[in-house]
Motif scaffolding. Structure first.
Motif, mmCIF file in Angstrom:
data_model
loop_
_atom_site.group_PDB
_atom_site.id
_atom_site.type_symbol
_atom_site.label_atom_id
_atom_site.label_comp_id
_atom_site.label_asym_id
_atom_site.label_seq_id
_atom_site.Cartn_x
_atom_site.Cartn_y
_atom_site.Cartn_z
ATOM 1 N N MET A 1 0.845 -1.200 0.000
ATOM 2 C CA MET A 1 0.000 0.000 0.000
ATOM 3 C C MET A 1 0.878 1.248 0.000
ATOM 4 S SD MET A 1 -2.938 1.100 2.722
ATOM 5 C CE MET A 1 -3.822 2.639 2.531
ATOM 6 N N ALA A 2 0.627 2.165 -0.934
ATOM 7 C CA ALA A 2 1.421 3.387 -1.024
ATOM 8 C C ALA A 2 0.985 4.364 0.064
ATOM 9 C CB ALA A 2 1.251 4.015 -2.402
ATOM 10 N N PHE A 3 1.972 5.006 0.646
ATOM 11 C CA PHE A 3 1.696 6.006 1.663
ATOM 12 C C PHE A 3 2.071 7.392 1.134
ATOM 13 C CE2 PHE A 3 2.041 2.146 4.154
ATOM 14 C CZ PHE A 3 1.013 2.302 5.062
ATOM 15 N N PRO A 4 1.383 8.455 1.597
ATOM 16 C CA PRO A 4 1.719 9.799 1.107
ATOM 17 C C PRO A 4 3.116 10.214 1.558
ATOM 18 C CG PRO A 4 0.163 9.929 2.913
ATOM 19 C CD PRO A 4 0.265 8.485 2.551
ATOM 20 N N ILE A 5 3.845 10.842 0.637
ATOM 21 C CA ILE A 5 5.161 11.382 0.963
ATOM 22 C C ILE A 5 5.010 12.673 1.757
ATOM 23 C CG2 ILE A 5 7.279 12.357 -0.014
ATOM 24 C CD1 ILE A 5 6.897 10.458 -2.389
ATOM 25 N N HIS A 6 4.080 13.492 1.316
ATOM 26 C CA HIS A 6 3.857 14.781 1.969
ATOM 27 C C HIS A 6 2.749 14.645 3.003
ATOM 28 C CE1 HIS A 6 6.466 16.635 -0.977
ATOM 29 N NE2 HIS A 6 5.773 16.045 -1.942
ATOM 30 N N ARG A 7 3.080 14.967 4.226
ATOM 31 C CA ARG A 7 2.126 14.859 5.334
ATOM 32 C C ARG A 7 2.074 16.198 6.087
ATOM 33 N NH1 ARG A 7 0.654 9.557 6.908
ATOM 34 N NH2 ARG A 7 1.714 7.936 5.679
ATOM 35 N N PRO A 8 1.243 17.133 5.616
ATOM 36 C CA PRO A 8 1.154 18.440 6.299
ATOM 37 C C PRO A 8 0.772 18.333 7.767
ATOM 38 C CG PRO A 8 0.151 18.559 4.132
ATOM 39 C CD PRO A 8 0.456 17.110 4.378
ATOM 40 N N ARG A 9 0.118 17.251 8.145
ATOM 41 C CA ARG A 9 -0.301 17.109 9.540
ATOM 42 C C ARG A 9 0.881 17.022 10.498
ATOM 43 N NH1 ARG A 9 -4.586 12.458 10.400
ATOM 44 N NH2 ARG A 9 -4.052 13.046 12.550
ATOM 45 N N ARG A 10 2.079 16.678 9.967
ATOM 46 C CA ARG A 10 3.245 16.608 10.845
ATOM 47 C C ARG A 10 3.482 17.924 11.584
ATOM 48 N NH1 ARG A 10 6.588 14.077 5.963
ATOM 49 N NH2 ARG A 10 6.183 11.843 6.299
ATOM 50 N N LEU A 11 3.173 19.038 10.909
ATOM 51 C CA LEU A 11 3.424 20.348 11.498
ATOM 52 C C LEU A 11 2.235 20.879 12.292
ATOM 53 C CD1 LEU A 11 5.350 22.109 8.580
ATOM 54 C CD2 LEU A 11 6.261 20.808 10.516
ATOM 55 N N ARG A 12 1.228 20.037 12.498
ATOM 56 C CA ARG A 12 0.043 20.455 13.254
ATOM 57 C C ARG A 12 -0.131 19.661 14.540
ATOM 58 N NH1 ARG A 12 -3.648 19.514 7.974
ATOM 59 N NH2 ARG A 12 -2.701 21.104 6.625
ATOM 60 N N ARG A 13 0.832 18.803 14.867
ATOM 61 C CA ARG A 13 0.566 17.801 15.898
ATOM 62 C C ARG A 13 0.707 18.303 17.333
ATOM 63 N NH1 ARG A 13 5.461 15.245 17.343
ATOM 64 N NH2 ARG A 13 7.237 15.894 16.074
ATOM 65 N N SER A 14 1.226 19.520 17.532
ATOM 66 C CA SER A 14 1.282 20.077 18.887
ATOM 67 C C SER A 14 1.093 21.579 18.826
ATOM 68 C CB SER A 14 2.621 19.757 19.553
ATOM 69 O OG SER A 14 3.669 20.538 18.994
ATOM 70 N N ALA A 15 0.648 22.132 19.948
ATOM 71 C CA ALA A 15 0.419 23.571 19.996
ATOM 72 C C ALA A 15 1.708 24.349 19.774
ATOM 73 C CB ALA A 15 -0.205 23.946 21.340
ATOM 74 N N VAL A 16 2.804 23.878 20.341
ATOM 75 C CA VAL A 16 4.081 24.571 20.176
ATOM 76 C C VAL A 16 4.505 24.574 18.717
ATOM 77 C CG1 VAL A 16 6.536 24.539 20.751
ATOM 78 C CG2 VAL A 16 4.835 24.091 22.534
ATOM 79 N N LEU A 17 4.371 23.440 18.053
ATOM 80 C CA LEU A 17 4.748 23.343 16.647
ATOM 81 C C LEU A 17 3.850 24.225 15.780
ATOM 82 C CD1 LEU A 17 6.819 21.993 14.881
ATOM 83 C CD2 LEU A 17 5.329 19.995 14.705
ATOM 84 N N ARG A 18 2.567 24.243 16.078
ATOM 85 C CA ARG A 18 1.657 25.106 15.323
ATOM 86 C C ARG A 18 2.034 26.576 15.490
ATOM 87 N NH1 ARG A 18 -2.066 21.281 17.331
ATOM 88 N NH2 ARG A 18 -2.777 22.691 18.986
ATOM 89 N N ASP A 19 2.408 26.948 16.722
ATOM 90 C CA ASP A 19 2.846 28.326 16.950
ATOM 91 C C ASP A 19 4.114 28.652 16.168
ATOM 92 O OD1 ASP A 19 0.757 28.790 18.670
ATOM 93 O OD2 ASP A 19 1.935 28.531 20.507
ATOM 94 N N MET A 20 5.024 27.708 16.086
ATOM 95 C CA MET A 20 6.299 27.944 15.410
ATOM 96 C C MET A 20 6.131 28.211 13.926
ATOM 97 S SD MET A 20 8.736 25.072 17.209
ATOM 98 C CE MET A 20 10.029 25.291 15.987
ATOM 99 N N VAL A 21 5.177 27.541 13.283
ATOM 100 C CA VAL A 21 5.044 27.642 11.828
ATOM 101 C C VAL A 21 3.876 28.537 11.410
ATOM 102 C CG1 VAL A 21 6.105 25.377 11.505
ATOM 103 C CG2 VAL A 21 3.603 25.545 11.643
ATOM 104 N N ARG A 22 3.256 29.210 12.362
ATOM 105 C CA ARG A 22 2.100 30.054 12.043
ATOM 106 C C ARG A 22 2.515 31.194 11.121
ATOM 107 N NH1 ARG A 22 -0.468 30.557 17.015
ATOM 108 N NH2 ARG A 22 -1.570 28.664 16.388
ATOM 109 N N GLU A 23 1.749 31.382 10.051
ATOM 110 C CA GLU A 23 2.077 32.387 9.041
ATOM 111 C C GLU A 23 1.614 33.788 9.425
ATOM 112 O OE1 GLU A 23 0.657 31.189 5.187
ATOM 113 O OE2 GLU A 23 1.053 29.081 5.615
ATOM 114 N N THR A 24 0.493 33.884 10.093
ATOM 115 C CA THR A 24 -0.087 35.178 10.445
ATOM 116 C C THR A 24 -0.246 35.253 11.948
ATOM 117 O OG1 THR A 24 -1.324 35.202 8.365
ATOM 118 C CG2 THR A 24 -2.035 36.740 10.075
ATOM 119 N N THR A 25 0.294 36.294 12.547
ATOM 120 C CA THR A 25 0.191 36.443 13.992
ATOM 121 C C THR A 25 -0.445 37.787 14.324
ATOM 122 O OG1 THR A 25 2.421 37.380 14.105
ATOM 123 C CG2 THR A 25 2.201 35.001 14.450
ATOM 124 N N LEU A 26 -1.118 37.821 15.455
ATOM 125 C CA LEU A 26 -1.734 39.044 15.979
ATOM 126 C C LEU A 26 -0.995 39.500 17.222
ATOM 127 C CD1 LEU A 26 -5.563 38.238 15.816
ATOM 128 C CD2 LEU A 26 -4.395 40.003 14.493
#
Length: 322
Positions: A1-26
């Motif tokens: 079974m083929a698996f996806p090479i690109h997994r955007p969810r990797r960068l969403r798996r924790s709050a700290v990681l989401r904060d690090m890669v956030r494009e727009t901040t207030l």
């Protein structure tokens, strides 16, 4: 079974990681807080359609300004509601008018806070339109000297920025000329360059007591269906000397904010207007949405669209969350 090479969810798996890669901040420094100032003493009158927002006498406006600065909000924009109105809006440009007195008081109490003076006659005329009348018609050229006089008296009172919101043709040039002649060459103009005739202004008109007594403002504010016209208005105001530009309203005009941002090299401000604020508050009070979450999502969308600064009634509560 083929698996996806690109997994955007990797960068969403924790709050700290989401904060690090956030494009727009207030940040609180992104906000400008509107204040409605009225004559009298010890006035803190709730605005029914805008929960948490008040008509304020000057001493209460000063207290709100201090709170804004303490929370990191760098600026307030003032709207004055006088006790007496007339056909020419004379209290708008009186040297001892309500907004001029409020400017002086706030600058004395919080000198480092940037005070923006909204320049328009609608709050000061007994007919509620943004200029003087000739019959039932708002007279563009006859209004310009009065707006220029208001700009000068507000700047002389200590306003750091002048923000004309009337949508008269040629007003930026008229204000700039009068301010320069009054030796106010260093006072910038934030133009309401792209201001639509919107149904989202209803609660503001209650707060500012500025509902037109006849007709509406479609003869001078922009048609909500038009986008190319926004760029024309933008170019005209920049050519006349605007230092910053505004799009109003914000939420239904995110595409316009984006277009304006792409076509100019000056700071872009968006006005998250009263009706947009009221909808969030009403839905939250009914338990239909998470008010804080929706508030922050809306403000983020406005910044993501291209706004450098956001005028918003949410400024204090959003800053507390940030």
């Amino acid at each position: 079974m083929a698996f996806p090479i690109h997994r955007p969810r990797r960068l969403r798996r924790s709050a700290v990681l989401r904060d690090m890669v956030r494009e727009t901040t207030l940040e609180p420094s992104d906000f400008i807080y509107p204040l409605f100032v009225v004559d009298g003493r010890d006035v803190r009158r709730p605005i029914a359609s805008m929960p948490g927002i008040f008509n304020l006498s000057i001493e209460h406006a000063v207290a709100e300004a201090k709170q804004a600065k303490a929370l990191g909000v760098p600026s307030v924009i003032l709207f004055g509601i006088p006790d007496q109105k007339d056909g020419r809006g004379t209290q708008g440009y009186a040297r001892d008018g309500i907004v001029q007195r409020a400017i002086r008081a706030i600058k004395e109490a919080v000198p480092e806070l940037q005070v923006i003076a909204d320049v328009c006659l609608c709050e000061y005329t007994d007919h509620g339109h943004c200029g003087v009348l000739e019959g039932d018609h708002v007279a563009n050229d006859a209004t310009l000297p009065l707006l220029a006089q208001m700009a000068v008296t507000c700047a002389q009172a200590g306003a750091d920025i002048i923000a004309p919101s009337d949508m008269m043709d040629g007003r930026i040039a008229a204000l700039r000329r009068s301010m320069d002649e009054a030796h106010l060459v260093d006072t910038p103009i934030l133009s309401y360059a792209v201001k639509y005739a919107s149904g989202f202004y209803g609660p503001f008109r209650e707060a500012a007591q500025s509902t037109p007594q006849f007709g509406d403002r479609r003869g001078y504010q922009m048609d909500p269906a038009n986008a190319r016209e926004a760029l024309k208005e933008l170019r005209l105001d920049l050519d006349e000397g605007a230092d910053m530009v505004m799009v109003k309203p914000a939420l239904s005009y995110l595409d316009i904010i984006h277009r304006v941002k792409e076509h100019c090299q000056v700071p872009v401000v968006a006005y998250n207007v009263s009706g947009e604020y009221a909808m969030v508050k009403a839905a939250a009070q009914n338990g239909w949405v998470d008010g804080n979450r929706v508030m922050m999502e809306i403000l983020t969308s406005i910044k993501r669209a291209g706004a450098d600064l956001i005028i918003t009634y949410h400024a204090l509560e959003a800053s507390k969350l940030l």
